[in-house]
Structure formats: C-alpha cells, structure tokens
Design a protein around this motif. Structure first.
Motif, PDB file in Angstrom:
ATOM      1  N   VAL A 234     -22.883   4.891 -74.666  1.00  0.00           N
ATOM      2  CA  VAL A 234     -23.257   6.011 -73.794  1.00  0.00           C
ATOM      3  C   VAL A 234     -22.607   5.853 -72.417  1.00  0.00           C
ATOM      4  CG1 VAL A 234     -25.200   7.126 -72.612  1.00  0.00           C
ATOM      5  CG2 VAL A 234     -25.392   6.512 -75.030  1.00  0.00           C
ATOM      6  N   ALA A 235     -22.583   4.634 -71.899  1.00  0.00           N
ATOM      7  CA  ALA A 235     -21.961   4.390 -70.593  1.00  0.00           C
ATOM      8  C   ALA A 235     -20.467   4.688 -70.637  1.00  0.00           C
ATOM      9  CB  ALA A 235     -22.203   2.948 -70.153  1.00  0.00           C
ATOM     10  N   LEU A 236     -19.790   4.311 -71.720  1.00  0.00           N
ATOM     11  CA  LEU A 236     -18.363   4.591 -71.835  1.00  0.00           C
ATOM     12  C   LEU A 236     -18.076   6.093 -71.873  1.00  0.00           C
ATOM     13  CD1 LEU A 236     -17.261   1.846 -74.388  1.00  0.00           C
ATOM     14  CD2 LEU A 236     -16.589   2.012 -71.978  1.00  0.00           C
ATOM     15  N   ILE A 237     -19.035   6.869 -72.339  1.00  0.00           N
ATOM     16  CA  ILE A 237     -18.881   8.326 -72.380  1.00  0.00           C
ATOM     17  C   ILE A 237     -19.221   8.945 -71.022  1.00  0.00           C
ATOM     18  CG2 ILE A 237     -19.786  10.456 -73.408  1.00  0.00           C
ATOM     19  CD1 ILE A 237     -20.244   8.715 -76.013  1.00  0.00           C
ATOM     20  N   ALA A 238     -20.285   8.479 -70.379  1.00  0.00           N
ATOM     21  CA  ALA A 238     -20.773   9.111 -69.144  1.00  0.00           C
ATOM     22  C   ALA A 238     -20.108   8.604 -67.861  1.00  0.00           C
ATOM     23  CB  ALA A 238     -22.285   8.914 -69.046  1.00  0.00           C
ATOM     24  N   LEU A 239     -19.881   7.296 -67.762  1.00  0.00           N
ATOM     25  CA  LEU A 239     -19.366   6.724 -66.507  1.00  0.00           C
ATOM     26  C   LEU A 239     -18.041   7.304 -66.025  1.00  0.00           C
ATOM     27  CD1 LEU A 239     -20.359   2.952 -66.628  1.00  0.00           C
ATOM     28  CD2 LEU A 239     -21.154   4.709 -65.040  1.00  0.00           C
ATOM     29  N   PRO A 240     -17.105   7.615 -66.898  1.00  0.00           N
ATOM     30  CA  PRO A 240     -15.857   8.189 -66.393  1.00  0.00           C
ATOM     31  C   PRO A 240     -16.068   9.475 -65.589  1.00  0.00           C
ATOM     32  CG  PRO A 240     -15.596   7.545 -68.664  1.00  0.00           C
ATOM     33  CD  PRO A 240     -17.050   7.391 -68.334  1.00  0.00           C
ATOM     34  N   PHE A 241     -17.057  10.269 -65.987  1.00  0.00           N
ATOM     35  CA  PHE A 241     -17.363  11.497 -65.251  1.00  0.00           C
ATOM     36  C   PHE A 241     -18.085  11.172 -63.943  1.00  0.00           C
ATOM     37  CE2 PHE A 241     -17.101  12.757 -69.732  1.00  0.00           C
ATOM     38  CZ  PHE A 241     -16.126  13.745 -69.641  1.00  0.00           C
TER      39      PHE A 241
ATOM     40  N   LEU B   4      -9.803   8.795 -67.974  1.00  0.00           N
ATOM     41  CA  LEU B   4     -11.081   9.402 -68.348  1.00  0.00           C
ATOM     42  C   LEU B   4     -11.160   9.550 -69.868  1.00  0.00           C
ATOM     43  CD1 LEU B   4     -13.067  12.119 -66.673  1.00  0.00           C
ATOM     44  CD2 LEU B   4     -12.430  12.489 -69.051  1.00  0.00           C
ATOM     45  N   GLN B   5     -10.124  10.061 -70.465  1.00  0.00           N
ATOM     46  CA  GLN B   5     -10.128  10.364 -71.893  1.00  0.00           C
ATOM     47  C   GLN B   5     -10.255   9.117 -72.769  1.00  0.00           C
ATOM     48  OE1 GLN B   5      -6.390  12.369 -72.007  1.00  0.00           O
ATOM     49  NE2 GLN B   5      -7.176  14.200 -70.995  1.00  0.00           N
TER      50      GLN B   5
ATOM     51  N   GLY C  85      -9.662   9.167 -63.630  1.00  0.00           N
ATOM     52  CA  GLY C  85      -8.551  10.041 -63.976  1.00  0.00           C
ATOM     53  C   GLY C  85      -7.680  10.423 -62.803  1.00  0.00           C
ATOM     54  N   SER C  86      -7.950   9.871 -61.626  1.00  0.00           N
ATOM     55  CA  SER C  86      -7.147  10.245 -60.462  1.00  0.00           C
ATOM     56  C   SER C  86      -5.710   9.738 -60.566  1.00  0.00           C
ATOM     57  CB  SER C  86      -7.802   9.749 -59.174  1.00  0.00           C
ATOM     58  OG  SER C  86      -7.888   8.341 -59.174  1.00  0.00           O
TER      59      SER C  86
ATOM     60  N   TYR D  30      -9.566  -0.729 -62.098  1.00  0.00           N
ATOM     61  CA  TYR D  30     -10.698  -1.660 -61.988  1.00  0.00           C
ATOM     62  C   TYR D  30     -11.730  -1.397 -63.068  1.00  0.00           C
ATOM     63  CZ  TYR D  30      -8.727  -2.885 -57.473  1.00  0.00           C
ATOM     64  OH  TYR D  30      -7.885  -3.291 -56.484  1.00  0.00           O
ATOM     65  N   TYR D  31     -12.006  -0.159 -63.384  1.00  0.00           N
ATOM     66  CA  TYR D  31     -12.966   0.200 -64.431  1.00  0.00           C
ATOM     67  C   TYR D  31     -12.587  -0.469 -65.756  1.00  0.00           C
ATOM     68  CZ  TYR D  31     -15.425   3.200 -67.804  1.00  0.00           C
ATOM     69  OH  TYR D  31     -16.205   3.669 -68.835  1.00  0.00           O
ATOM     70  N   TYR D  32     -11.317  -0.359 -66.125  1.00  0.00           N
ATOM     71  CA  TYR D  32     -10.881  -0.928 -67.402  1.00  0.00           C
ATOM     72  C   TYR D  32     -10.849  -2.448 -67.378  1.00  0.00           C
ATOM     73  CZ  TYR D  32     -10.270   3.563 -69.460  1.00  0.00           C
ATOM     74  OH  TYR D  32     -10.549   4.799 -69.983  1.00  0.00           O
ATOM     75  N   TRP D  33     -10.399  -3.020 -66.281  1.00  0.00           N
ATOM     76  CA  TRP D  33     -10.374  -4.480 -66.198  1.00  0.00           C
ATOM     77  C   TRP D  33     -11.786  -5.059 -66.259  1.00  0.00           C
ATOM     78  CZ3 TRP D  33      -6.498  -3.943 -61.656  1.00  0.00           C
ATOM     79  CH2 TRP D  33      -5.192  -3.842 -62.164  1.00  0.00           C
ATOM     80  N   ILE D  34     -12.720  -4.462 -65.532  1.00  0.00           N
ATOM     81  CA  ILE D  34     -14.108  -4.957 -65.530  1.00  0.00           C
ATOM     82  C   ILE D  34     -14.726  -4.813 -66.915  1.00  0.00           C
ATOM     83  CG2 ILE D  34     -16.432  -4.493 -64.650  1.00  0.00           C
ATOM     84  CD1 ILE D  34     -15.005  -3.829 -61.916  1.00  0.00           C
ATOM     85  N   ASN D  35     -14.543  -3.656 -67.536  1.00  0.00           N
ATOM     86  CA  ASN D  35     -15.102  -3.457 -68.879  1.00  0.00           C
ATOM     87  C   ASN D  35     -14.452  -4.376 -69.900  1.00  0.00           C
ATOM     88  OD1 ASN D  35     -17.226  -1.380 -69.069  1.00  0.00           O
ATOM     89  ND2 ASN D  35     -15.722  -0.156 -67.967  1.00  0.00           N
ATOM     90  N   GLY D  36     -13.147  -4.550 -69.823  1.00  0.00           N
ATOM     91  CA  GLY D  36     -12.450  -5.441 -70.754  1.00  0.00           C
ATOM     92  C   GLY D  36     -12.932  -6.873 -70.636  1.00  0.00           C
TER      93      GLY D  36
END
Length: 118
Positions: free
Chosen positions: A18-25, A37-38, A30-31, A95-101
């Motif tokens: 759910v977090a992976l779906i909601a957090l990007p928004f 985002l996708q 996507g900047s 940073y989002y991807y590095w932290i999640n990874g």
C-alpha cells in the motif's frame, strides 16, 4: 542476528504494498522522471498480488512458495537501488528508491531460516 520470521514478513507485506502505491503521490515523486512515480505504483500492485499468492499465513491463494517470494523481494531491492542510476532519478526520486531498496535488502538479509516452523 536474523530475527525476521515468515510471520513477521507476512505482516509487513500488505502495508509495504500500500505504501509503494500511495507514497509516490504523497511525496510528489516524478519530478526528475515520470517513471519514478510509475515504477513504485506498479511495484506496489505487483507486491500486493505476490503477497496474495504467497504460501504464508496471510496469503489468500498460497500458490507461490515463500522462498520464491524472498527471491522476488531481493530482486526488487536491486532494481530499486539501481533505478536512480539507470533512469537518472534525482533528489527525492532517487532517495526514495535508495531508501526503499536498502530497507528491502535489510529485511531479506535479516530473515531467520525456518526449518521446522510455519
């Protein structure tokens, strides 16, 4: 010290999806590249489906062995860590991807082998 059991992992799966779906928004990802985002949303949907199909106590259909679930988690972590380099994500996107990874690799690496348990 490996302490994350199959049961603990199962409880983490649904909120993470759910977090992976909601957090990007919520974070306005996507900047630097719309794919930032996708990719997270698609991964979140796939993670939800994987969890529903995994053979653990919170799996609904239980057709995918838990061992394969862990392999997929590891592969997702590698994709998340490398995605900022491959797709030129910058700032919050990277940073989002590095932290999640790193978080996913940590969870998988701290998984306790379960030879005689559920």
């Amino acid at each position: 010290m490996k302490f994350i059991t199959k049961r603990i992992h199962a409880f983490l799966d649904y909120p993470v999806a759910v977090a992976l779906i909601a957090l990007p928004f919520l974070l306005s990802l996507g900047s630097s590249n719309a794919l930032a985002l996708q990719l997270s949303v698609a991964t979140g949907i796939a993670a939800l489906i994987l969890t529903l199909l995994t053979d653990h106590h919170l799996g609904v259909f239980r057709v995918i062995p838990y061992k394969y679930h862990l392999i997929v988690d590891f592969l997702v972590a590698i994709v998340f860590i490398t995605a900022p380099f491959i797709f030129s994500f910058e700032g919050i996107d990277a940073y989002y991807y590095w932290i999640n990874g790193i978080a996913v690799i940590t969870v998988v690496s701290l998984h306790k082998p379960e030879y005689f348990t559920d």
